[in-house]
Design a protein around this motif. Sequence first.
Motif, mmCIF file in Angstrom:
data_model
loop_
_atom_site.group_PDB
_atom_site.id
_atom_site.type_symbol
_atom_site.label_atom_id
_atom_site.label_comp_id
_atom_site.label_asym_id
_atom_site.label_seq_id
_atom_site.Cartn_x
_atom_site.Cartn_y
_atom_site.Cartn_z
ATOM 1 N N LYS A 60 0.838 -1.205 0.000
ATOM 2 C CA LYS A 60 0.000 0.000 0.000
ATOM 3 C C LYS A 60 0.870 1.250 0.000
ATOM 4 N N ASN A 61 1.923 1.256 0.811
ATOM 5 C CA ASN A 61 2.818 2.417 0.862
ATOM 6 C C ASN A 61 3.528 2.640 -0.466
ATOM 7 N N GLU A 62 3.925 1.550 -1.141
ATOM 8 C CA GLU A 62 4.535 1.687 -2.470
ATOM 9 C C GLU A 62 3.556 2.324 -3.452
ATOM 10 N N LEU A 63 2.304 1.887 -3.405
ATOM 11 C CA LEU A 63 1.292 2.429 -4.307
ATOM 12 C C LEU A 63 1.004 3.898 -3.999
ATOM 13 N N LEU A 64 0.949 4.246 -2.716
ATOM 14 C CA LEU A 64 0.715 5.644 -2.344
ATOM 15 C C LEU A 64 1.878 6.531 -2.785
ATOM 16 N N ALA A 65 3.094 6.025 -2.652
ATOM 17 C CA ALA A 65 4.262 6.792 -3.108
ATOM 18 C C ALA A 65 4.227 6.966 -4.623
ATOM 19 N N ASP A 66 3.840 5.907 -5.337
ATOM 20 C CA ASP A 66 3.742 5.990 -6.790
ATOM 21 C C ASP A 66 2.658 6.985 -7.198
ATOM 22 N N ARG A 67 1.537 6.986 -6.478
ATOM 23 C CA ARG A 67 0.463 7.946 -6.771
ATOM 24 C C ARG A 67 0.935 9.374 -6.531
ATOM 25 N N ALA A 68 1.663 9.585 -5.446
ATOM 26 C CA ALA A 68 2.186 10.919 -5.155
ATOM 27 C C ALA A 68 3.181 11.359 -6.222
ATOM 28 N N TYR A 69 3.999 10.433 -6.693
ATOM 29 C CA TYR A 69 4.976 10.734 -7.740
ATOM 30 C C TYR A 69 4.267 11.169 -9.016
ATOM 31 N N HIS A 70 3.173 10.490 -9.353
ATOM 32 C CA HIS A 70 2.445 10.824 -10.571
ATOM 33 C C HIS A 70 1.599 12.088 -10.418
ATOM 34 N N ALA A 71 1.360 12.536 -9.203
ATOM 35 C CA ALA A 71 0.575 13.747 -8.978
ATOM 36 C C ALA A 71 1.390 15.010 -9.224
ATOM 37 N N VAL A 72 2.704 14.883 -9.238
ATOM 38 C CA VAL A 72 3.585 16.037 -9.436
ATOM 39 C C VAL A 72 3.857 16.187 -10.929
ATOM 40 N N PRO A 73 3.708 17.397 -11.474
ATOM 41 C CA PRO A 73 4.023 17.594 -12.888
ATOM 42 C C PRO A 73 5.452 17.163 -13.214
ATOM 43 N N GLY A 74 5.639 16.602 -14.412
ATOM 44 C CA GLY A 74 6.914 16.016 -14.819
ATOM 45 C C GLY A 74 8.111 16.929 -14.705
ATOM 46 N N GLY A 75 7.982 18.206 -14.999
ATOM 47 C CA GLY A 75 9.119 19.113 -14.978
ATOM 48 C C GLY A 75 9.574 19.519 -13.597
ATOM 49 N N THR A 76 8.791 19.199 -12.577
ATOM 50 C CA THR A 76 9.139 19.643 -11.227
ATOM 51 C C THR A 76 9.501 18.500 -10.296
ATOM 52 N N ARG A 77 9.614 17.296 -10.822
ATOM 53 C CA ARG A 77 9.905 16.146 -9.967
ATOM 54 C C ARG A 77 11.335 16.174 -9.458
ATOM 55 N N SER A 78 11.474 15.884 -8.200
ATOM 56 C CA SER A 78 12.792 15.693 -7.612
ATOM 57 C C SER A 78 12.648 14.691 -6.478
#
Length: 107
Positions: A60-78
Motif C-alpha cells: 500500500k505504501n509503495e502504491l501511495l508513493a507511486d500515486r504521489a509521484y504521478h501527482a507532481v508535474p513532470g518538470g518539477t519532480r525531484s
Amino acid sequence: MASGAQGQQKQVPEAAEPWSGGVVLAGVEGEITELQALWKAKKVRAASYVMALDDLNARKNELLADRAYHAVPGGTRSVLRAVLIHPAKSRGGRFDPARVEPVFHTA
C-alpha cells in the motif's frame, strides 16, 4: 538597462501523468480490511496476521508513493536524497529549523 523579468519566458509545468494504480490500491486496501476482520474473528494466527499485514501495508505504501509521484508535474519532480542537520552554535540550544537542509536529486 533591461530588467531581469523582461528577458525571461514563463515556464508552464507539464501536466501530471495519469495514475493507473487506483484499482490495485483499492484491492490492497480491501485485502487489509478482510485480514483485519479475520483477525477480529480469531480465524488467523498472530504470526500469520502480522506477516500478511506487514506485506500488505508495504505494498500500500509503495502504491501511495507511486500515486504521489504521478501527482507532481513532470518538470518539477525531484527526489529527496538526504537531509543535512547542521551543528548548533552552542551546546544545549533549542532546535532551529534553519539548520535543516534538504538535498534533492532531480529525477
